[in-house]
Design a protein around this motif. Sequence first.
Motif, PDB file in Angstrom:
ATOM      1  N   ARG A 113      97.018 -27.173 -15.287  1.00  0.00           N
ATOM      2  CA  ARG A 113      96.515 -26.060 -15.033  1.00  0.00           C
ATOM      3  C   ARG A 113      95.437 -25.787 -14.760  1.00  0.00           C
ATOM      4  O   ARG A 113      94.258 -25.309 -14.978  1.00  0.00           O
ATOM      5  CB  ARG A 113      98.096 -25.689 -14.984  1.00  0.00           C
ATOM      6  CG  ARG A 113      97.455 -24.199 -13.260  1.00  0.00           C
ATOM      7  CD  ARG A 113      98.831 -23.792 -13.029  1.00  0.00           C
ATOM      8  NE  ARG A 113      99.029 -22.468 -14.253  1.00  0.00           N
ATOM      9  CZ  ARG A 113      98.040 -21.980 -13.868  1.00  0.00           C
ATOM     10  NH1 ARG A 113      97.992 -20.775 -13.479  1.00  0.00           N
ATOM     11  NH2 ARG A 113      98.885 -20.809 -15.184  1.00  0.00           N
ATOM     12  N   THR A 114      95.762 -25.473 -16.491  1.00  0.00           N
ATOM     13  CA  THR A 114      94.625 -24.675 -17.553  1.00  0.00           C
ATOM     14  C   THR A 114      93.292 -25.143 -17.541  1.00  0.00           C
ATOM     15  O   THR A 114      92.062 -24.515 -17.503  1.00  0.00           O
ATOM     16  CB  THR A 114      95.322 -24.058 -18.611  1.00  0.00           C
ATOM     17  OG1 THR A 114      96.294 -23.128 -18.802  1.00  0.00           O
ATOM     18  CG2 THR A 114      94.498 -22.879 -18.873  1.00  0.00           C
ATOM     19  N   GLY A 115      93.612 -26.412 -17.683  1.00  0.00           N
ATOM     20  CA  GLY A 115      92.404 -27.249 -17.875  1.00  0.00           C
ATOM     21  C   GLY A 115      91.608 -27.251 -16.517  1.00  0.00           C
ATOM     22  O   GLY A 115      90.487 -27.123 -16.384  1.00  0.00           O
ATOM     23  N   VAL A 116      91.826 -27.257 -15.687  1.00  0.00           N
ATOM     24  CA  VAL A 116      91.639 -27.609 -14.102  1.00  0.00           C
ATOM     25  C   VAL A 116      90.880 -26.565 -13.664  1.00  0.00           C
ATOM     26  O   VAL A 116      90.083 -26.554 -12.966  1.00  0.00           O
ATOM     27  CB  VAL A 116      92.664 -28.810 -13.606  1.00  0.00           C
ATOM     28  CG1 VAL A 116      91.887 -28.663 -12.136  1.00  0.00           C
ATOM     29  CG2 VAL A 116      92.324 -29.792 -13.692  1.00  0.00           C
ATOM     30  N   THR A 167      87.520 -31.964 -14.577  1.00  0.00           N
ATOM     31  CA  THR A 167      88.278 -32.516 -14.643  1.00  0.00           C
ATOM     32  C   THR A 167      89.419 -33.777 -15.581  1.00  0.00           C
ATOM     33  O   THR A 167      88.306 -34.101 -16.335  1.00  0.00           O
ATOM     34  CB  THR A 167      87.134 -34.365 -13.903  1.00  0.00           C
ATOM     35  OG1 THR A 167      86.792 -33.805 -12.483  1.00  0.00           O
ATOM     36  CG2 THR A 167      87.710 -34.918 -13.304  1.00  0.00           C
ATOM     37  N   MET A 168      90.225 -33.652 -15.010  1.00  0.00           N
ATOM     38  CA  MET A 168      91.240 -33.977 -16.777  1.00  0.00           C
ATOM     39  C   MET A 168      91.985 -35.569 -16.129  1.00  0.00           C
ATOM     40  O   MET A 168      92.584 -35.781 -14.441  1.00  0.00           O
ATOM     41  CB  MET A 168      92.613 -33.683 -17.320  1.00  0.00           C
ATOM     42  CG  MET A 168      91.450 -32.351 -16.931  1.00  0.00           C
ATOM     43  SD  MET A 168      93.033 -30.473 -17.700  1.00  0.00           S
ATOM     44  CE  MET A 168      93.524 -32.004 -19.325  1.00  0.00           C
ATOM     45  N   VAL A 185      97.295 -47.970 -12.487  1.00  0.00           N
ATOM     46  CA  VAL A 185      96.585 -46.845 -12.149  1.00  0.00           C
ATOM     47  C   VAL A 185      96.296 -45.812 -13.423  1.00  0.00           C
ATOM     48  O   VAL A 185      97.492 -45.650 -13.825  1.00  0.00           O
ATOM     49  CB  VAL A 185      97.792 -45.963 -11.715  1.00  0.00           C
ATOM     50  CG1 VAL A 185      98.038 -44.671 -10.505  1.00  0.00           C
ATOM     51  CG2 VAL A 185      97.841 -47.128  -9.403  1.00  0.00           C
ATOM     52  N   MET A 186      95.556 -45.194 -12.718  1.00  0.00           N
ATOM     53  CA  MET A 186      94.813 -43.558 -13.368  1.00  0.00           C
ATOM     54  C   MET A 186      95.024 -43.020 -12.924  1.00  0.00           C
ATOM     55  O   MET A 186      94.590 -42.484 -11.777  1.00  0.00           O
ATOM     56  CB  MET A 186      93.827 -43.821 -14.390  1.00  0.00           C
ATOM     57  CG  MET A 186      92.867 -43.187 -13.051  1.00  0.00           C
ATOM     58  SD  MET A 186      90.778 -43.368 -14.188  1.00  0.00           S
ATOM     59  CE  MET A 186      90.073 -44.236 -12.729  1.00  0.00           C
ATOM     60  N   ARG A 187      95.719 -41.224 -13.000  1.00  0.00           N
ATOM     61  CA  ARG A 187      96.320 -40.457 -12.419  1.00  0.00           C
ATOM     62  C   ARG A 187      95.182 -39.306 -12.458  1.00  0.00           C
ATOM     63  O   ARG A 187      94.573 -38.759 -13.752  1.00  0.00           O
ATOM     64  CB  ARG A 187      97.331 -39.574 -13.067  1.00  0.00           C
ATOM     65  CG  ARG A 187      97.449 -38.395 -12.247  1.00  0.00           C
ATOM     66  CD  ARG A 187      99.119 -38.005 -12.002  1.00  0.00           C
ATOM     67  NE  ARG A 187     100.001 -39.100 -11.042  1.00  0.00           N
ATOM     68  CZ  ARG A 187     101.110 -39.312 -11.602  1.00  0.00           C
ATOM     69  NH1 ARG A 187     101.829 -38.270 -12.416  1.00  0.00           N
ATOM     70  NH2 ARG A 187     101.793 -39.568 -11.045  1.00  0.00           N
ATOM     71  N   VAL A 188      94.290 -38.382 -11.721  1.00  0.00           N
ATOM     72  CA  VAL A 188      92.992 -38.063 -12.223  1.00  0.00           C
ATOM     73  C   VAL A 188      93.032 -36.304 -11.544  1.00  0.00           C
ATOM     74  O   VAL A 188      93.627 -36.850 -10.254  1.00  0.00           O
ATOM     75  CB  VAL A 188      92.303 -38.271 -11.288  1.00  0.00           C
ATOM     76  CG1 VAL A 188      90.836 -37.442 -11.554  1.00  0.00           C
ATOM     77  CG2 VAL A 188      91.408 -40.337 -11.757  1.00  0.00           C
ATOM     78  N   TYR A 189      93.077 -35.303 -12.015  1.00  0.00           N
ATOM     79  CA  TYR A 189      93.240 -34.051 -11.716  1.00  0.00           C
ATOM     80  C   TYR A 189      91.810 -33.292 -11.617  1.00  0.00           C
ATOM     81  O   TYR A 189      90.692 -33.394 -12.625  1.00  0.00           O
ATOM     82  CB  TYR A 189      93.905 -32.815 -12.603  1.00  0.00           C
ATOM     83  CG  TYR A 189      95.902 -34.264 -12.639  1.00  0.00           C
ATOM     84  CD1 TYR A 189      96.382 -33.174 -12.257  1.00  0.00           C
ATOM     85  CD2 TYR A 189      95.791 -34.251 -13.993  1.00  0.00           C
ATOM     86  CE1 TYR A 189      97.778 -34.015 -12.511  1.00  0.00           C
ATOM     87  CE2 TYR A 189      96.674 -34.511 -13.856  1.00  0.00           C
ATOM     88  CZ  TYR A 189      97.975 -35.382 -13.383  1.00  0.00           C
ATOM     89  OH  TYR A 189      99.245 -35.922 -13.457  1.00  0.00           O
ATOM     90  N   ALA A 190      91.372 -32.460 -10.412  1.00  0.00           N
ATOM     91  CA  ALA A 190      90.385 -32.522 -10.202  1.00  0.00           C
ATOM     92  C   ALA A 190      90.081 -30.673  -9.744  1.00  0.00           C
ATOM     93  O   ALA A 190      90.866 -30.958  -8.786  1.00  0.00           O
ATOM     94  CB  ALA A 190      89.483 -32.979  -9.923  1.00  0.00           C
ATOM     95  N   PRO A 191      89.547 -29.804  -9.498  1.00  0.00           N
ATOM     96  CA  PRO A 191      89.260 -28.555  -9.068  1.00  0.00           C
ATOM     97  C   PRO A 191      89.039 -28.554  -7.407  1.00  0.00           C
ATOM     98  O   PRO A 191      87.762 -29.574  -7.476  1.00  0.00           O
ATOM     99  CB  PRO A 191      88.555 -27.574  -9.903  1.00  0.00           C
ATOM    100  CG  PRO A 191      87.779 -28.325 -10.872  1.00  0.00           C
ATOM    101  CD  PRO A 191      88.437 -29.867 -10.673  1.00  0.00           C
ATOM    102  N   ILE A 192      90.007 -28.307  -6.818  1.00  0.00           N
ATOM    103  CA  ILE A 192      88.649 -28.104  -5.478  1.00  0.00           C
ATOM    104  C   ILE A 192      88.383 -26.449  -4.816  1.00  0.00           C
ATOM    105  O   ILE A 192      88.982 -25.563  -5.452  1.00  0.00           O
ATOM    106  CB  ILE A 192      90.525 -28.049  -4.499  1.00  0.00           C
ATOM    107  CG1 ILE A 192      90.866 -29.160  -4.611  1.00  0.00           C
ATOM    108  CG2 ILE A 192      89.504 -28.305  -2.988  1.00  0.00           C
ATOM    109  CD1 ILE A 192      90.201 -30.479  -4.353  1.00  0.00           C
TER     110      ILE A 192
END
Length: 442
Positions: free
Chosen positions: A114-117, A122-123, A138-145
Motif C-alpha cells: 500500500r505504501t509503495g503504490v 508499480t509493484m 501468474v504474476m501479481r501487479v499492483y498499480a496506482p489509480i
Amino acid sequence: MGLRVQFLLAASLMFVASMLVLGTWIQGRIETDWRQSAIAATGRFLDDVLGDHVGELLSNPDPGSGEAARRLTAEIGGSLGKEFAAITVWNTQGNQVFSTRRHAMEQVLPEEVRTGVLAGETMVRPRGAAFHAEHSAVMRVYAPIFNPLTGAIVAIGGADQRSGEIDRLARAESMKTWPIVGAATVVMVAFLYLLVTNAAATIEQQQAALVRQAQRARRLGRRSAVLARLAEQARHDAMVAIEKTLARVGSDIHDGPIQRLAILALRLGESDAGRGLGADMQQVVAELRDITGGLALPELEGEDLEGAIKLAVAGHEKITGGKVALRLDPLPPQVRKSLKVSAFRIVQEALSNGFRHGGGADQAVHAQTCEGYLVLTISDAGSGFPDPPPQADGASPCLASLASRVEAMRGDIFVARVEPHGARVQVLLPLGLRPARAAEAL
C-alpha cells in the motif's frame, strides 16, 4: 598437432566461451527488460480501464454489487480470459472494494505494498496460493489509480496477469540476439585465424632462415677450425724451419769463415810481429765458435720432451761449469717437435740470463704439466729482479726474447722476484695446438 592449430583451437574455445557468457547475459537483460515493460504496461492498463469507474465504485455503499461493478466487469471481461486471471480494486486504506474474483486477492493489502503504490510505484509480488487451479504462471501487479481530473491517487488496482505469454515473447525476443552473437564470434575467429596464419607463416619463414644461417655458420665454423689448425701447424713448422736455418747458418759459419780465420791466426802467431794479433784473433775465433754453437741445435729427433730439457741443462752446465738443480715431474712421452725445440731454447736462454745477471747462484729448473700445459719454472738465488719486476714484454732484451718465443707458442710467461733475493721465470706452453688456457689455474 602444430602450434598454429593448437593456438587457433585454444583461442576459438576462449572466444566461444566468452560469447556464450555474453549472450546469456544479454538474453537475461532482454527478458528482464521485457518483463519490466510488461509490468509497466499492465499498470497503465489498470489506470486507463479503472480510472473512469473508480469514483462511482468508491461512492457506492456496496461497491462490489452495484451497477458500476457490473459495467466494469463487462468492460474488462474480454481481457480477463486472455491475459488476466483476476482484477481487483482497493481503496487508499488498503481495503478491497472490487474484484472479478473476490477471493483471488487480498482483502486487505500488505502495508508495504500500500505504501509503495501510494508513492506512485508499480509493484510486483509473487502470486499467492489462491487460484491454484490455474495451470499457467501468474504474476501479481499492483498499480496506482489516478483521478483523471485532479491527477491524485484515489485507489489501488491489482491484476493477476498470466505471464506465460510474456515469458514466451521475452524468450523469442532474446533469442534474436544469438544469431548476432554467433555471427560476431565467427567474424572474430576468422579474423584471428588470418592473423595466426600470417604470423605462423612469418615465423616459419624466419625459422627456415635461421636454420639456413645456423647451417652456414656451422660450415664456416668447421672451415675456420680447419684453417686455424692449418695456421697453427704452419706456425709450428715455421719454428722448426727457423731452427734448422739457424743451425745451417751456424754450420756454414763454423766450416767456412771460422776455419779460415783460425788458419790465419796460426800463421800470424808464427811470426814475432804478428804474435799479439794472432792471440787476439784466436780469442775472436773462440767467441765465434761459442756463438755458432748456440745457433746449432742439438739433435733432438731421438729425444723426448724430458730428454730435450735435460740436454739444455747439461749444455748450460758444460759451458758455465756450474750445477743446475733439475726436477722433472712425469711428462708426456710424445709431443710436437716444435714444443721440444721451444722448451729447449727457453730453458737454455733462461739459464743463460740467470748466469749472466745473477751469477748462476743456486740455479734450478722444474718441469711439470697442468691442465694441458707444460709448465717450466727457472729460478736462481742471484740479485733478482728489481721491485716491482719488469714486464716480460718490456724493454729488457733478455725477457723480450723469451716472451717472443713464448708468444710464438701461444703460451704465457710470468716473472717474479724471490725473497730475500733471487728471481723466478715461469713459462706455460700448450701441449696441443689450441688447448684451453690454464694460466689462472696455477
